[in-house]
Design an enzyme around this catalytic site. Structure first.
Site, short mmCIF file in Angstrom:
data_model
loop_
_atom_site.label_atom_id
_atom_site.label_comp_id
_atom_site.label_asym_id
_atom_site.label_seq_id
_atom_site.Cartn_x
_atom_site.Cartn_y
_atom_site.Cartn_z
N SER A 1 0.82 -1.21 0.00
CA SER A 1 0.00 0.00 0.00
C SER A 1 0.85 1.26 0.00
O SER A 1 2.06 1.22 0.21
CB SER A 1 -0.90 0.01 1.24
OG SER A 1 -0.11 0.24 2.38
N CYS A 2 0.20 2.39 -0.20
CA CYS A 2 0.88 3.68 -0.26
C CYS A 2 1.73 3.94 0.97
O CYS A 2 2.90 4.33 0.88
CB CYS A 2 -0.14 4.80 -0.45
SG CYS A 2 -1.47 4.81 0.78
N HIS B 1 -1.32 11.54 3.09
CA HIS B 1 -1.05 11.07 4.44
C HIS B 1 0.19 11.79 4.99
O HIS B 1 1.01 12.29 4.23
CB HIS B 1 -0.74 9.57 4.44
CG HIS B 1 -1.82 8.68 3.94
ND1 HIS B 1 -3.06 8.58 4.54
CD2 HIS B 1 -1.86 7.81 2.89
CE1 HIS B 1 -3.79 7.68 3.90
NE2 HIS B 1 -3.10 7.20 2.88
#
Lengths: 335, 335
Positions: free
Chosen positions: B139-140, B220
């Site tokens: 994931s990121c 994020h």
């Protein structure tokens, strides 16, 4: 009865006034404000004598139909203790006034530490402030960290604390503050001021803090890591923290997932203004990995220093010891 | 030329399609989608053959006036590699289809790690994915952490990493997601899934992660602490990280105070969709306290895995080594 004057009747001042009025050993002499607004109207409606903080602007109150009892100098003269709850930086400017009348004064955490003889947290260092003339009640975040670190230091010893403070951008009423839809490292450089500020309470503590700002208004959030000098179980730590009167350990079954539901719970409790005076600490988040403790706690920036101000009044008047003061304050407020 | 099919043409799929098309050694066979919407309209307008992912709904495309080239099975049959960019959980359901046509497949980080033979980050473990049939691009957030931790491990050794992930609540287009005006510990219990997910790349790494969600959509933010096995200076660490092609060390003079200005900078650079493929790491935040490293980095959840998917295509086809692939991808994209 300890006669208390409150200079500044904004977010903190109005809450401190109400909390002081609720104490069995204190009375509010009056409150001072620079200009008329909804809070000034409420101060008079609540029965507080209202003093004009700036002589040149005193007539504005009469123009707004709000009765004043005089100028702030008279309030200071009549008070045994003044709580300065003016905006950051103004407290330092007011120090001369309090010295002129030889009135002990409390300042808020927005002032530099050197405004006062001692920085104060009731759980952390009550005795340091006994009989002091100038005491600074540390900021909301430092208060929340001090309440948490005091029992951990006493029970387990703290090797190092590392805290990321995810801070609300502004209070609900601070309509010009941001961010909107952003996450800001704030400050970008380390440490944030919080670590050094905690060191005004615990000078020998090793603590690193990182600050951020986010688009929220309700409470701050702390992501806490404390490397302990021993290895208790998570249950041990939970038991310890549940024994702290100003830490509310949120039970899992309450289904409180963030600051919104926590504030809503405070409103359901009938708390004035929906205030959360305690640290709101998620029981389920308390985790031990080796001697590393992790947890989340939420801090209500508008109110967690209120009981601390009340205790600081007793410290500077040396009218109770710390434990008795905390218990008296809590009992009067319903903590 | 490596013939690449992309199953799922949403946030990740459309970006991977464009990135694959820009590579000198790849071509896009086509893209598959479940239903017509603005992205389907754009896929056809950009010249991609569009395949219907669900047979029963294929007629919806014709009803919407959008031409399709067939069903997803045909796309899989014609491709040397399929990139599955469908929503979390759907990738695992599609695995059977890819196996039926013996087509190697990449999955995204929303799938459980056991969907694939290996989890992948180009900088972290390229070689583990060479010739694998099923590879999961992490994931990121895990991608951003792996890029940061790989050079720190190699150069200084990592004793322990502790990361607080302040996550955006949703992407700009995810209009039903929250929170609004709240800060949520998420999950409340520890660790968040990110630490264990980083361990799929670096199995022996000691890492603890805490997750939060806030009312932001752009990127994020990671508040990072890494206890190193040696004590470099902050300047040494900065020099090391500036040598990493997928870490953008934000210079202080750029005056980028958060994710909004960083995204705005990407738009000024002419990046497609304003994407930030690299970790956005604040140079000024890099701080050493003893052997404790601290820093802030921002992660663009919509795009940082895009170059990793491109590299993973080369890994499963064993057509280049890791360093050559990263350089080729970066050069084609303009990183």
């Amino acid at each position: 009865m300890i006669r208390v004057g409150i200079n500044g009747y904004g977010t903190i001042g109005k809450r401190v006034a109400d909390a002081v009025r609720d104490q069995p050993d204190m009375e509010v002499v009056g409150v001072a404000k620079t200009r008329p607004n909804f809070e000034a109207e409420r101060a008079v409606a609540r029965g507080y004598d209202l003093y004009a903080a700036i002589e040149d602007r005193a007539s504005q109150f009469a123009d707004a139909g709000i009765e004043t009892a005089g100028l702030v100098d008279e309030l200071v003269a009549q008070s045994d203790v003044v709580v300065d709850a003016t905006p950051s930086g103004i407290g330092a400017q007011n120090k001369e006034l309090y010295e002129e009348y030889d009135t002990p004064a409390l300042y808020q955490g927005g002032e530099d530490a050197d405004v006062a003889d001692v920085s104060f947290n009731a759980r952390g260092n009550f005795d340091d402030a006994r009989n002091a003339d100038h005491v600074r009640v540390v900021s909301c975040n430092t208060t929340g960290l001090s309440r948490l670190l005091a029992p951990l230091r006493e029970e387990y010893g703290v090797e190092k604390a590392r805290v990321t403070l995810v801070r609300r951008g502004g209070d609900p009423g601070q309509t010009s503050r941001g961010p909107i839809d952003d996450i800001l490292p704030n400050p970008i450089t380390l440490p944030s001021h919080h670590g050094p500020d905690v060191n005004t309470i615990f000078p020998d503590l090793d603590i690193d803090t990182l600050g951020l700002k986010v688009p929220a208004t309700l409470m701050h959030m702390h992501s806490v890591n404390v490397t302990l000098e021993s290895e208790p179980s998570a249950d041990d730590v939970r038991d310890l923290l549940e024994g702290e009167s100003r830490i509310f350990c949120i039970p899992p079954e309450f289904d409180i997932d963030g600051t919104g539901k926590l504030k809503e719970y405070a409103k359901d409790l009938g708390r004035p203004r929906g205030d959360v005076w305690e640290n709101g600490l998620w029981s389920e988040s308390v985790t031990m990995e080796g001697n590393d403790l992790y947890l989340f706690q939420a801090i209500h920036q508008e109110s967690d220093v209120v009981p601390e101000n009340v205790d600081a009044i007793r410290a500077v008047t040396d009218s109770m010891d710390g434990a008795e003061s905390i218990e008296t304050t809590n009992s009067a407020l319903g903590i």
